[in-house]
Enzyme design. Structure first.
Site, mmCIF file in Angstrom:
data_model
loop_
_atom_site.group_PDB
_atom_site.id
_atom_site.type_symbol
_atom_site.label_atom_id
_atom_site.label_comp_id
_atom_site.label_asym_id
_atom_site.label_seq_id
_atom_site.Cartn_x
_atom_site.Cartn_y
_atom_site.Cartn_z
ATOM 1 N N TYR A 196 0.732 -1.062 -0.083
ATOM 2 C CA TYR A 196 -0.007 -0.092 0.032
ATOM 3 C C TYR A 196 0.950 1.526 0.018
ATOM 4 O O TYR A 196 0.648 2.263 -0.922
ATOM 5 C CB TYR A 196 -0.877 0.057 1.053
ATOM 6 C CG TYR A 196 -1.911 1.206 1.447
ATOM 7 C CD1 TYR A 196 -2.978 1.185 0.450
ATOM 8 C CD2 TYR A 196 -1.751 2.101 2.339
ATOM 9 C CE1 TYR A 196 -3.660 2.268 0.572
ATOM 10 C CE2 TYR A 196 -2.531 3.162 2.501
ATOM 11 C CZ TYR A 196 -3.685 3.333 1.563
ATOM 12 O OH TYR A 196 -4.591 4.095 1.521
ATOM 13 N N ASP A 197 1.795 1.435 1.075
ATOM 14 C CA ASP A 197 2.473 2.655 1.000
ATOM 15 C C ASP A 197 3.408 2.917 0.064
ATOM 16 O O ASP A 197 3.486 4.108 -0.457
ATOM 17 C CB ASP A 197 2.826 2.864 2.593
ATOM 18 C CG ASP A 197 3.628 2.045 3.444
ATOM 19 O OD1 ASP A 197 4.376 1.309 2.616
ATOM 20 O OD2 ASP A 197 3.531 1.843 4.445
ATOM 21 N N GLY B 247 -1.022 -3.316 20.314
ATOM 22 C CA GLY B 247 -0.020 -2.855 21.229
ATOM 23 C C GLY B 247 -0.753 -2.408 22.308
ATOM 24 O O GLY B 247 -1.644 -2.819 22.888
ATOM 25 N N GLN C 275 -0.087 4.257 20.377
ATOM 26 C CA GLN C 275 0.036 5.034 19.009
ATOM 27 C C GLN C 275 -1.095 6.057 18.746
ATOM 28 O O GLN C 275 -2.059 5.931 19.263
ATOM 29 C CB GLN C 275 0.181 3.974 17.991
ATOM 30 C CG GLN C 275 -1.131 3.422 17.709
ATOM 31 C CD GLN C 275 -1.188 1.933 18.448
ATOM 32 O OE1 GLN C 275 -0.954 1.793 19.866
ATOM 33 N NE2 GLN C 275 -1.747 0.861 18.053
ATOM 34 N N ARG D 114 -3.519 8.720 16.163
ATOM 35 C CA ARG D 114 -3.981 8.729 14.628
ATOM 36 C C ARG D 114 -4.870 10.152 14.690
ATOM 37 O O ARG D 114 -5.296 10.739 15.869
ATOM 38 C CB ARG D 114 -4.880 7.814 14.209
ATOM 39 C CG ARG D 114 -4.226 6.457 14.038
ATOM 40 C CD ARG D 114 -3.155 6.557 12.756
ATOM 41 N NE ARG D 114 -2.613 5.219 12.305
ATOM 42 C CZ ARG D 114 -1.611 4.749 12.927
ATOM 43 N NH1 ARG D 114 -0.778 5.427 14.116
ATOM 44 N NH2 ARG D 114 -1.094 3.541 12.708
ATOM 45 N N ARG E 153 0.790 10.070 14.136
ATOM 46 C CA ARG E 153 0.287 10.541 12.908
ATOM 47 C C ARG E 153 -0.335 11.890 12.939
ATOM 48 O O ARG E 153 -1.689 11.693 13.653
ATOM 49 C CB ARG E 153 -0.382 9.332 12.155
ATOM 50 C CG ARG E 153 -1.184 9.750 10.701
ATOM 51 C CD ARG E 153 -0.186 9.740 9.861
ATOM 52 N NE ARG E 153 0.093 8.279 9.345
ATOM 53 C CZ ARG E 153 1.384 7.790 9.270
ATOM 54 N NH1 ARG E 153 2.521 8.250 9.552
ATOM 55 N NH2 ARG E 153 1.481 6.292 8.848
#
Ligand code: NAD
Ligand code: UDP
Length: 328
Positions: free
Chosen positions: A158-159, A218, A222, A224, A292
């Site tokens: 994808y990336d 996790g 993290q 977003r 992010r």
């Protein structure tokens, strides 16, 4: 309000998907005639149900990775192509890795070659992603940051394909003088997301409604930054219509940043106020970015755009959609 796309014929690839269907609605509301293309790899016909009788909407069921663009050859006039076709959820693109790298690279090439040969004045707007920044060393992420991406990891179908898609866009803009624009979309949510597609918002809403524990990958620290889909579509419509933006790459997203565990807590509070959420901690998938957040200074300056819908309000609208689905 003036219609930004009056008398224009616009192609949307990925029209049956979550963002594509909202973009199609936005274009139609702004005066465009829309030709939507999709092969239902991850999209759903129900997202287009309301457009069945709309004389300004034509649906073409086709795979856009075909070696020839037969599905568009009888179009005498095309003013813009928005290329959104691609799985976007990590579980889905990992289920379809070849389809994912082809639709972002080869299909991007094919569509641009088609524009070059048949409609050289048409604009091409490519849906890239915040994933091009990978595990970022800069925070928040500005468009000038080149990213830190594993070229051969579980996310690279994808990336890295999006990064190659950007390269292909750049070549056609610089070397063939086409009007090509790249939008780097950050995590977006809202009605019409597939409840089973595995992305964090549909997962947590589905789990909240089913009284299940929230699956946290996790430790949930993290982050977003989540943009409500109507805000995103407003930004896309402006980006695709304004003059003088050829060659520009712009971040489109909401800078409001949340840890994943905090995301579950907010959703839980809205669905089950005054109770404590339960969590089920699972292994963090490979190459899952730890942070992010978009820097949207460029979008504010160039487009006069920034999101207006806060996270809790957007989640309430999304909840209504998921509740309606659950009653079928
Ligand atoms: P989605 O999976 O809901 O929609 C993608 C659509 O593309 C689906 O309808 C699918 O059937 C269609 N498609 C896939 N391959 C195709 C092919 N070969 N031919 C024709 N149609 C094909 O995903 P989405 O969230 O709506 O994402 C749309 C675009 O925006 C994607 O390019 C994605 O990478 C990009 N994007 C989305 C987000 C987000 O948070 N939603 C973030 C960054 C980038
Ligand atoms: N995530 C999670 N539980 C889930 C689904 C996702 O903890 O049930 C995490 C995932 O590991 C990632 C974040 O939520 O850190 C956003 O995941 P998503 O798949 O929505 O998009 P990404 O931004 O990773 O492409």
């Amino acid at each position: 309000m003036t219609e930004m796309y009056a008398n224009q014929t616009v192609v949307v690839t990925g029209t049956a998907g979550f963002v594509g269907s909202h973009l199609t609605d936005g274009l139609l509301a702004n005066g465009a005639r829309v030709i939507g293309v999709d092969n239902f790899l991850t999209g759903r016909a129900s997202n287009l149900e309301h457009l069945k009788e709309n004389p300004n909407f034509t649906f073409i069921e086709s795979d856009v990775t075909l070696p020839t663009i037969n599905y568009l050859t009888d179009q005498p006039k095309i003013d813009a192509i928005f290329h959104l076709a691609s799985p976007a959820s990590p579980p889905r693109y990992q289920e379809h890795p070849v389809e994912t790298y082809l639709v972002n690279s080869y299909a991007t090439h094919q569509l641009l070659q088609y524009i070059k040969n048949v409609h050289p004045r048409a604009k091409f707007i490519f849906a890239s992603t915040s994933e091009v920044y990978g595990e970022p060393h800069e925070h928040p992420q500005k468009e000038g940051y080149w990213g830190n991406v594993n070229p051969n990891g579980v996310r690279s179908c994808y990336d890295e394909a999006k990064r190659l898609g950007e390269t292909i866009c750049g070549v056609h803009q610089r070397d063939f003088n086409l009007d090509v624009r790249i939008m780097r979309i950050f995590n977006t949510y809202g009605p019409r997301m597939d409840p089973r597609d595995g992305r964090v918002i549909p997962q947590f809403i589905t789990q909240a409604l089913a009284h299940q524990p929230y699956t946290i990958y996790g430790d949930g620290s993290q982050t977003r930054s989540y943009c409500y889909v109507n805000d995103l579509v407003d930004g896309i419509l402006k980006f695709g219509s304004m003059l003088g933006l050829s060659g520009i790459t712009v971040n489109l997203g909401n800078p409001g940043e949340y840890a994943v565990k905090q995301t579950a807590e907010i959703i839980h509070q809205l669905v089950h106020p005054n109770t404590q959420p339960e969590f089920e901690f699972r292994t963090l998938p490979g190459d899952d970015p730890t942070r992010r957040q978009p820097d949207i200074t460029l979008a504010i300056d160039k487009l006069g755009w920034q999101p207006t819908i806060d996270f809790r309000t957007g989640i309430k609208h999304t909840l209504e959609y998921f509740q309606e689905l659950a009653t079928y």
